[in-house]
Scaffold this active site. Structure first.
Site, short mmCIF file in Angstrom:
data_model
loop_
_atom_site.label_atom_id
_atom_site.label_comp_id
_atom_site.label_asym_id
_atom_site.label_seq_id
_atom_site.Cartn_x
_atom_site.Cartn_y
_atom_site.Cartn_z
N ASP A 265 0.86 -1.16 0.00
CA ASP A 265 0.00 0.00 0.00
C ASP A 265 0.91 1.22 0.00
O ASP A 265 1.98 1.19 0.59
CB ASP A 265 -0.85 -0.06 1.27
CG ASP A 265 -1.57 1.23 1.56
OD1 ASP A 265 -2.30 1.68 0.68
OD2 ASP A 265 -1.40 1.76 2.66
N LYS A 266 0.51 2.28 -0.73
CA LYS A 266 1.42 3.44 -0.79
C LYS A 266 1.39 4.26 0.50
O LYS A 266 2.38 4.38 1.21
CB LYS A 266 1.08 4.34 -1.98
CG LYS A 266 1.98 5.58 -2.04
CD LYS A 266 1.63 6.49 -3.19
CE LYS A 266 0.39 7.32 -2.97
NZ LYS A 266 0.55 8.42 -1.99
N THR A 267 0.19 4.83 0.76
CA THR A 267 0.10 5.81 1.85
C THR A 267 0.23 5.13 3.21
O THR A 267 -0.52 4.23 3.53
CB THR A 267 -1.24 6.55 1.78
OG1 THR A 267 -1.52 6.82 0.41
CG2 THR A 267 -1.20 7.81 2.57
N THR A 409 -2.54 1.86 -4.70
CA THR A 409 -2.97 3.09 -4.05
C THR A 409 -4.27 3.63 -4.63
O THR A 409 -4.61 3.38 -5.79
CB THR A 409 -1.88 4.18 -4.13
OG1 THR A 409 -2.36 5.34 -3.46
CG2 THR A 409 -1.55 4.53 -5.57
N GLY A 410 -4.96 4.37 -3.81
CA GLY A 410 -6.17 5.04 -4.26
C GLY A 410 -5.85 6.43 -4.78
O GLY A 410 -6.72 7.16 -5.26
N LYS A 437 -9.16 -3.03 -4.46
CA LYS A 437 -7.80 -3.41 -4.08
C LYS A 437 -7.67 -4.92 -4.04
O LYS A 437 -6.68 -5.49 -4.53
CB LYS A 437 -7.45 -2.82 -2.71
CG LYS A 437 -7.10 -1.34 -2.75
CD LYS A 437 -6.56 -0.87 -1.41
CE LYS A 437 -5.95 0.53 -1.56
NZ LYS A 437 -5.35 1.02 -0.32
N ASP A 456 -1.82 -0.96 5.98
CA ASP A 456 -2.08 -0.52 7.35
C ASP A 456 -3.52 -0.10 7.58
O ASP A 456 -3.99 -0.04 8.69
CB ASP A 456 -1.19 0.68 7.68
CG ASP A 456 -1.51 1.89 6.82
OD1 ASP A 456 -2.07 1.70 5.73
OD2 ASP A 456 -1.23 3.01 7.24
N ASP A 460 -7.39 -1.76 3.55
CA ASP A 460 -6.46 -2.81 3.12
C ASP A 460 -6.87 -4.18 3.65
O ASP A 460 -6.36 -5.21 3.20
CB ASP A 460 -5.04 -2.51 3.59
CG ASP A 460 -4.51 -1.20 3.04
OD1 ASP A 460 -4.80 -0.90 1.88
OD2 ASP A 460 -3.84 -0.48 3.80
P1 ADP Z 1 -4.34 4.71 -0.18
O1 ADP Z 1 -4.57 3.54 -1.07
O2 ADP Z 1 -3.22 5.55 -0.69
O3 ADP Z 1 -4.20 4.34 1.26
P2 ADP Z 1 -7.17 5.50 0.03
O4 ADP Z 1 -7.79 4.37 -0.75
O5 ADP Z 1 -7.40 5.55 1.47
O6 ADP Z 1 -5.62 5.68 -0.33
O7 ADP Z 1 -7.68 6.87 -0.58
C1 ADP Z 1 -7.56 7.13 -1.97
C2 ADP Z 1 -7.78 8.55 -2.31
O8 ADP Z 1 -9.08 8.98 -1.90
C3 ADP Z 1 -6.83 9.51 -1.62
O9 ADP Z 1 -5.64 9.64 -2.32
C4 ADP Z 1 -7.64 10.81 -1.62
O10 ADP Z 1 -7.51 11.45 -2.87
C5 ADP Z 1 -9.05 10.33 -1.47
N1 ADP Z 1 -9.51 10.40 -0.06
C6 ADP Z 1 -9.81 9.35 0.73
N2 ADP Z 1 -10.23 9.76 1.94
C7 ADP Z 1 -10.17 11.12 1.91
C8 ADP Z 1 -10.48 12.15 2.86
N3 ADP Z 1 -10.90 11.89 4.08
N4 ADP Z 1 -10.29 13.42 2.47
C9 ADP Z 1 -9.85 13.71 1.24
N5 ADP Z 1 -9.55 12.81 0.30
C10 ADP Z 1 -9.72 11.53 0.61
MG MG Z 2 -3.30 3.36 3.29
#
Ligand code: ADP
Ligand code: MG
Length: 569
Positions: A265-267, A409-410, A437, A456, A460
């Site tokens: 996962d990226k973030t 990643t999202g 995912k 995390d 996920d």
């Molecule tokens: P990741 O896979 O990087 O963990 P997520 O699937 O949680 O990311 O979220 C994907 C995208 O959705 C984020 O990059 C953002 O653009 C948007 N996003 C999700 N939750 C929020 C939020 N609470 N506020 C703003 N943008 C959000």
């Molecule tokens: Mg994440």
């Protein structure tokens, strides 16, 4: 094993009693006495080794100091740690152990958390930071408000995970148990056949026949086979825990050695998940966005709220808060409808506005978050995250181990490409919605890969369950921890490499142990049964059979104990 030993001893004993009272003949008293002694000695050694291996649990329990300085008004009294309740305030003096999990409400210090996270650098703590019971306070003094007691504390949770891991059996153990079951019949049949053979076919007298039968049964005892795997797994879970790797399910660790694809996962995993705002945003828009985001768990939301706080903006109350995982969030602030999120959220809200904000162009590699006020697209907030220094090294090491990597990643393709290039990952899946995912993981699995998922977040969790091996990082969210096979205590992607290395080392030990446990005994069965007696005069007496049998158990234990010294990298 116990049945076999009891069987062998009983035959020897009944036979000897009969030889003493019923018919004149030699007895086997000496042989069975030696057998029992040697057997008990082996058992004693084994217990010692096992106790050494399970020591991790008592070591962890000892981390918790027996008493704590509890605040009663302005002064403190020392009370037993077990009597501390939620919301109590305790004082932690320099050099002392933190008694229990809590939040710092005053004071500043650094804390050695290596016993819990494996991280050797002391971690700075100030107002509002979490501290963990059992960690060692260094130079400052702290007032801590207790947030967790009893089985909820970090140490208690770790102990629970270790106990679960030690109870979970890898598949190879089920195999070993089956083999041990088969070996039981082999032993009985070998014993009976050799007695019949040496009594009726080539009559050597009842003493000879009985001695050979007892020796054959004893040597075939699958004692070592029963120990071969559990001794390794106890040490593995301890060694893992010492390195901040908690193994929840041994089956997961067992497969980890065969991995050829790791999806990260990226973030929050490859990046720190600490977003900072990089463009100038109108204060009113930022305040509205922050009012909504204050209720969201997402790291982007935290970045926006932090920025609003930094600018000392008034963050209003929000009503009808709704979260859209992977898209954003919305709510009503001061009577105005406010939505905050990515393009997918814009489309959901019926906004097909393709127009770009001027600042978006300078925002290469940044994550844009759109702010919709009263159904109108009114602003964009650009956020940037920091790539972890360890991510690149971890990706390189995985490639060295012939494992491919993918980033999931999202976030937007732009950001994903940017981070992906920096790190050198093989495959990038961007703009993936949380529910999709899991499909990306399935896709990789369907093309014949053995896949691990590292993540995390709550979003996920399904992929962690779907992957052959689910790895929760940074002791993430509870949901992620529940769904994972392996939990990494630190937020360090290098620990993924360590976990795989632990898996490979564990497996090598198991194979060696199975060899020592079976090969050895199986080879000795024909000797004990007297197969080489006619031509070479070679025979194994019961006491020697017992020594050899115990020796194979000791070899298996000592071999497993060596794993304790293993270095993971
Ligand atoms: P990741 O896979 O990087 O963990 P997520 O699937 O949680 O990311 O979220 C994907 C995208 O959705 C984020 O990059 C953002 O653009 C948007 N996003 C999700 N939750 C929020 C939020 N609470 N506020 C703003 N943008 C959000
Ligand atoms: Mg994440």
């Amino acid at each position: 094993m116990m049945t076999l030993v009891a069987f062998a001893i009983s035959i020897g004993y009944v036979f000897s009693v009969a030889a003493t009272f019923l018919f004149p003949g030699e007895s086997l008293y000496w042989e069975i006495a030696t057998l029992i002694s040697v057997f008990l000695l082996g058992h004693w050694l084994e217990m010692r080794a096992v106790r050494g291996a399970t020591g991790a649990l008592s070591e962890l329990a000892r981390l918790i100091p027996p008493s704590a300085h509890l605040f009663k008004g302005n002064h403190t009294v020392d009370v037993p740690t077990s009597q501390i309740k939620l919301g109590d305030r305790v004082l932690v003096k320099p050099g002392e152990k933190v008694p229990i999990d809590g939040l710092v409400i005053s004071g500043e210090t650094s804390v050695d958390e290596s016993m819990v996270t494996g991280e050797s650098r002391p971690i700075g703590k100030k107002n509002g930071d979490k501290v963990i019971g059992g960690t060692v306070n260094q130079d400052g003094s702290l007032t801590v408000e207790v947030t967790k007691v009893g089985i909820d504390t970090a140490i208690a949770q770790i102990m629970k995970l270790i106990r679960e891991a030690q109870a979970s059996k890898p598949n190879v153990q089920l195999l070993a148990d089956k083999a041990a079951g088969v070996l039981f019949y082999v032993a009985v049949i070998a014993g009976i056949t050799s007695f019949i053979f040496w009594f009726f076919v080539i009559p050597q007298g009842v003493i000879f026949a009985a001695t050979v039968a007892v020796a054959a049964i004893v040597i075939a005892c699958p004692h070592a086979l029963g120990l071969a795997i559990p001794t390794v797994t106890t040490i593995t879970s301890t060694l893992g825990a010492k390195n901040g790797i908690l193994i929840k399910d041994m089956k997961g660790l067992e497969i980890a050695r065969k991995l050829n694809y790791v999806v990260l996962d990226k973030t929050g995993t490859l990046t720190r998940g600490e977003f900072g705002v990089t463009n100038k945003v109108d204060a009113r828009i930022l305040a509205l966005a922050a009012a909504v985001e204050i209720h969201s768990q997402h790291s982007i939301a935290k970045g926006i709220v932090n920025e609003a706080r930094k600018q000392k903006l008034k963050i209003s109350e929000v009503k009808d808060f709704k979260s859209f995982p992977g898209k954003g969030a919305m709510g009503t602030v001061d009577g105005i409808k406010v939505a905050v999120g990515n393009r997918a959220l814009l489309l959901d809200q019926g906004i097909h506005d393709k127009s770009k904000f001027p600042s978006e162009d300078q925002g290469k590699g940044k994550t844009p978050v759109y702010v919709i006020v009263a159904d109108k697209l009114t602003g964009v907030i650009l956020l940037a995250d920091i790539v972890r220094e360890d991510s690149k090294e971890a990706i390189e090491k995985l490639h060295d181990m012939d494992i491919k990597t993918a980033m999931l990643t999202g976030d937007t393709k732009d950001v994903a490409q940017d981070v992906g290039k920096q790190l050198g990952v093989d495959t990038i899946f961007a703009e993936v919605l949380p529910e999709e995912k899991v499909n990306k993981v399935k896709e990789l699995q369907n093309s014949g890969n053995v896949v691990a998922m590292v993540g995390d977040g709550v979003n996920d969790a399904p992929s962690l369950t779907q992957a052959h091996v689910g790895i929760a990082i940074g002791a993430g969210t509870d949901v992620a921890v529940e769904s994972a096979d392996i939990v990494l205590m630190k937020n360090d992607p290098m620990d993924v490499v360590k976990a795989i290395s632990l898996s490979r080392k564990t497996n090598a030990k198991m194979v060696q142990n199975l060899f020592w446990a079976t090969g050895y005994n199986v080879l000795a069965i024909p000797i004990a049964a007297g197969v080489f007696y006619p031509s070479f005069g070679l025979l194994l007496k019961p006491e020697w059979a017992a020594i050899l049998m115990s020796l194979s158990s000791v070899i298996v234990i000592v071999n497993a104990l060596w794993l304790r010294r293993a270095k993971l990298d």
